[in-house]
Motif scaffolding. Structure first.
Motif, PDB file in Angstrom:
ATOM      1  N   PHE A  77       0.852  -1.188   0.000  1.00  0.00           N
ATOM      2  CA  PHE A  77       0.000   0.000   0.000  1.00  0.00           C
ATOM      3  C   PHE A  77       0.885   1.233   0.000  1.00  0.00           C
ATOM      4  CE2 PHE A  77      -3.532  -2.623   1.370  1.00  0.00           C
ATOM      5  CZ  PHE A  77      -4.632  -1.954   0.864  1.00  0.00           C
ATOM      6  N   ALA A  78       0.603   2.178  -0.886  1.00  0.00           N
ATOM      7  CA  ALA A  78       1.226   3.494  -0.827  1.00  0.00           C
ATOM      8  C   ALA A  78       0.287   4.351   0.017  1.00  0.00           C
ATOM      9  CB  ALA A  78       1.382   4.087  -2.221  1.00  0.00           C
ATOM     10  N   LEU A  79       0.831   4.979   1.051  1.00  0.00           N
ATOM     11  CA  LEU A  79       0.064   5.861   1.919  1.00  0.00           C
ATOM     12  C   LEU A  79       0.479   7.298   1.634  1.00  0.00           C
ATOM     13  CD1 LEU A  79       0.503   3.841   5.253  1.00  0.00           C
ATOM     14  CD2 LEU A  79      -1.329   3.641   3.582  1.00  0.00           C
ATOM     15  N   ASP A  80      -0.495   8.206   1.663  1.00  0.00           N
ATOM     16  CA  ASP A  80      -0.149   9.601   1.406  1.00  0.00           C
ATOM     17  C   ASP A  80       0.531  10.216   2.633  1.00  0.00           C
ATOM     18  OD1 ASP A  80      -2.160  10.374   3.221  1.00  0.00           O
ATOM     19  OD2 ASP A  80      -3.566  10.970   1.655  1.00  0.00           O
ATOM     20  N   LYS A  81       0.858  11.495   2.556  1.00  0.00           N
ATOM     21  CA  LYS A  81       1.588  12.182   3.631  1.00  0.00           C
ATOM     22  C   LYS A  81       0.815  12.192   4.950  1.00  0.00           C
ATOM     23  CE  LYS A  81       5.009  13.659   0.951  1.00  0.00           C
ATOM     24  NZ  LYS A  81       6.365  13.216   1.060  1.00  0.00           N
ATOM     25  N   ASP A  82      -0.527  12.035   4.882  1.00  0.00           N
ATOM     26  CA  ASP A  82      -1.356  12.001   6.091  1.00  0.00           C
ATOM     27  C   ASP A  82      -1.582  10.574   6.592  1.00  0.00           C
ATOM     28  OD1 ASP A  82      -1.702  14.808   6.148  1.00  0.00           O
ATOM     29  OD2 ASP A  82      -3.307  14.651   4.641  1.00  0.00           O
ATOM     30  N   GLY A  83      -0.957   9.592   5.952  1.00  0.00           N
ATOM     31  CA  GLY A  83      -1.107   8.202   6.363  1.00  0.00           C
ATOM     32  C   GLY A  83      -2.355   7.524   5.846  1.00  0.00           C
ATOM     33  N   VAL A  84      -3.002   8.120   4.840  1.00  0.00           N
ATOM     34  CA  VAL A  84      -4.211   7.563   4.249  1.00  0.00           C
ATOM     35  C   VAL A  84      -3.821   6.690   3.049  1.00  0.00           C
ATOM     36  CG1 VAL A  84      -6.407   8.116   3.117  1.00  0.00           C
ATOM     37  CG2 VAL A  84      -5.579   9.538   5.010  1.00  0.00           C
ATOM     38  N   ALA A  85      -4.424   5.499   2.967  1.00  0.00           N
ATOM     39  CA  ALA A  85      -4.141   4.593   1.860  1.00  0.00           C
ATOM     40  C   ALA A  85      -4.487   5.262   0.538  1.00  0.00           C
ATOM     41  CB  ALA A  85      -4.932   3.300   2.015  1.00  0.00           C
ATOM     42  N   ALA A  86      -3.503   5.335  -0.363  1.00  0.00           N
ATOM     43  CA  ALA A  86      -3.699   5.992  -1.657  1.00  0.00           C
ATOM     44  C   ALA A  86      -3.811   4.971  -2.791  1.00  0.00           C
ATOM     45  CB  ALA A  86      -2.558   6.965  -1.930  1.00  0.00           C
ATOM     46  N   LYS A  87      -2.961   3.961  -2.800  1.00  0.00           N
ATOM     47  CA  LYS A  87      -2.964   2.935  -3.855  1.00  0.00           C
ATOM     48  C   LYS A  87      -2.507   1.600  -3.282  1.00  0.00           C
ATOM     49  CE  LYS A  87      -4.107   5.047  -7.670  1.00  0.00           C
ATOM     50  NZ  LYS A  87      -5.212   4.705  -8.521  1.00  0.00           N
ATOM     51  N   ARG A  88      -3.086   0.549  -3.831  1.00  0.00           N
ATOM     52  CA  ARG A  88      -2.697  -0.814  -3.466  1.00  0.00           C
ATOM     53  C   ARG A  88      -2.073  -1.468  -4.686  1.00  0.00           C
ATOM     54  NH1 ARG A  88      -6.716  -5.599  -1.302  1.00  0.00           N
ATOM     55  NH2 ARG A  88      -5.056  -6.938  -0.491  1.00  0.00           N
ATOM     56  N   LEU A  89      -1.067  -2.306  -4.443  1.00  0.00           N
ATOM     57  CA  LEU A  89      -0.358  -2.954  -5.530  1.00  0.00           C
ATOM     58  C   LEU A  89       0.122  -4.327  -5.067  1.00  0.00           C
ATOM     59  CD1 LEU A  89       0.746  -2.268  -8.418  1.00  0.00           C
ATOM     60  CD2 LEU A  89       2.806  -1.446  -7.292  1.00  0.00           C
ATOM     61  N   ALA A  90      -0.177  -5.374  -5.829  1.00  0.00           N
ATOM     62  CA  ALA A  90       0.363  -6.708  -5.570  1.00  0.00           C
ATOM     63  C   ALA A  90       1.488  -6.939  -6.568  1.00  0.00           C
ATOM     64  CB  ALA A  90      -0.719  -7.766  -5.719  1.00  0.00           C
ATOM     65  N   VAL A  91       2.667  -7.268  -6.065  1.00  0.00           N
ATOM     66  CA  VAL A  91       3.841  -7.414  -6.931  1.00  0.00           C
ATOM     67  C   VAL A  91       4.539  -8.740  -6.672  1.00  0.00           C
ATOM     68  CG1 VAL A  91       4.217  -4.927  -7.106  1.00  0.00           C
ATOM     69  CG2 VAL A  91       5.368  -6.198  -5.308  1.00  0.00           C
ATOM     70  N   GLU A  92       5.062  -9.321  -7.739  1.00  0.00           N
ATOM     71  CA  GLU A  92       5.860 -10.538  -7.650  1.00  0.00           C
ATOM     72  C   GLU A  92       7.322 -10.128  -7.682  1.00  0.00           C
ATOM     73  OE1 GLU A  92       7.264 -13.879  -7.034  1.00  0.00           O
ATOM     74  OE2 GLU A  92       5.157 -14.214  -7.575  1.00  0.00           O
ATOM     75  N   VAL A  93       8.043 -10.371  -6.580  1.00  0.00           N
ATOM     76  CA  VAL A  93       9.456 -10.008  -6.535  1.00  0.00           C
ATOM     77  C   VAL A  93      10.365 -11.209  -6.801  1.00  0.00           C
ATOM     78  CG1 VAL A  93       9.079  -8.035  -5.016  1.00  0.00           C
ATOM     79  CG2 VAL A  93       9.684 -10.230  -4.019  1.00  0.00           C
ATOM     80  N   GLY A  94       9.801 -12.406  -6.832  1.00  0.00           N
ATOM     81  CA  GLY A  94      10.575 -13.605  -7.092  1.00  0.00           C
ATOM     82  C   GLY A  94      10.668 -13.887  -8.579  1.00  0.00           C
ATOM     83  N   PRO A  95      11.467 -14.822  -8.965  1.00  0.00           N
ATOM     84  CA  PRO A  95      12.324 -15.629  -8.102  1.00  0.00           C
ATOM     85  C   PRO A  95      13.547 -14.837  -7.615  1.00  0.00           C
ATOM     86  CG  PRO A  95      12.659 -16.246 -10.395  1.00  0.00           C
ATOM     87  CD  PRO A  95      11.553 -15.222 -10.373  1.00  0.00           C
ATOM     88  N   VAL A  96      14.006 -15.209  -6.423  1.00  0.00           N
ATOM     89  CA  VAL A  96      15.192 -14.581  -5.840  1.00  0.00           C
ATOM     90  C   VAL A  96      16.170 -15.701  -5.484  1.00  0.00           C
ATOM     91  CG1 VAL A  96      16.092 -13.070  -4.035  1.00  0.00           C
ATOM     92  CG2 VAL A  96      13.729 -12.761  -4.838  1.00  0.00           C
TER      93      VAL A  96
END
Length: 154
Positions: A77-96
């Motif tokens: 979740f990206a939160l704005d400067k006030d700590g409010v949820a701005a965007k959600r993102l599911a990401v695959e960082v693997g394989p590692v």
């Protein structure tokens, strides 16, 4: 106190119980220290930059373990400067691969970088490799940020 056979038996039982307790506590301590000393998978928010209407994020994945992660999907979740949820993102960082550092890039669509105050590693959606459950995967991840104005935590 007179020393007799009953006192000898009682003393032997107490001594055995004491040795068992010490062995049990020693085993528990070694196990706890081993779990504390487990090498984490470090996920670092390394850089952010504008990419058109999006905010591009660069994550450095540092697998300090010998074992590879075949898949690791994170819920961010990206939160704005006030700590409010701005965007959600599911990401695959693997394989590692084991003992390897990687950089992965992901865009938060429709979100400008100056709006981001922090990024939250909300959960592990899926993982396959160095840990046997999503909970263990989440526990094995250490978060960090190289960006002074944007924190990254779980």
């Amino acid at each position: 106190m007179r020393w007799n056979r009953r006192n000898a038996v009682t003393s032997t039982i107490r001594g055995a119980a004491c040795i068992s307790a010490i062995a049990c506590f020693s085993t528990m301590t070694v196990a706890q220290e081993a779990s504390k000393g487990a090498t984490p998978l470090r996920v670092e928010l390394n850089k952010i930059e504008a990419a058109g209407e999006n905010c591009r994020t660069y994550f450095m994945i540092d697998n300090r373990q010998q074992e590879s992660w075949r898949s690791l999907k994170l819920d961010l979740f990206a939160l704005d400067k006030d700590g409010v949820a701005a965007k959600r993102l599911a990401v695959e960082v693997g394989p590692v691969p084991g003992s390897k550092k990687l950089i992965k890039l992901f865009d938060f669509p429709g979100l400008s970088c100056p709006r981001i105050g922090s990024v939250l590693l909300n959960d592990v959606v899926a993982c396959d490799g160095a840990a046997s459950s999503r909970e263990e995967c989440l526990a094995a991840i250490e978060t960090a940020s190289k960006i002074d104005a944007v924190t990254f935590a779980k």
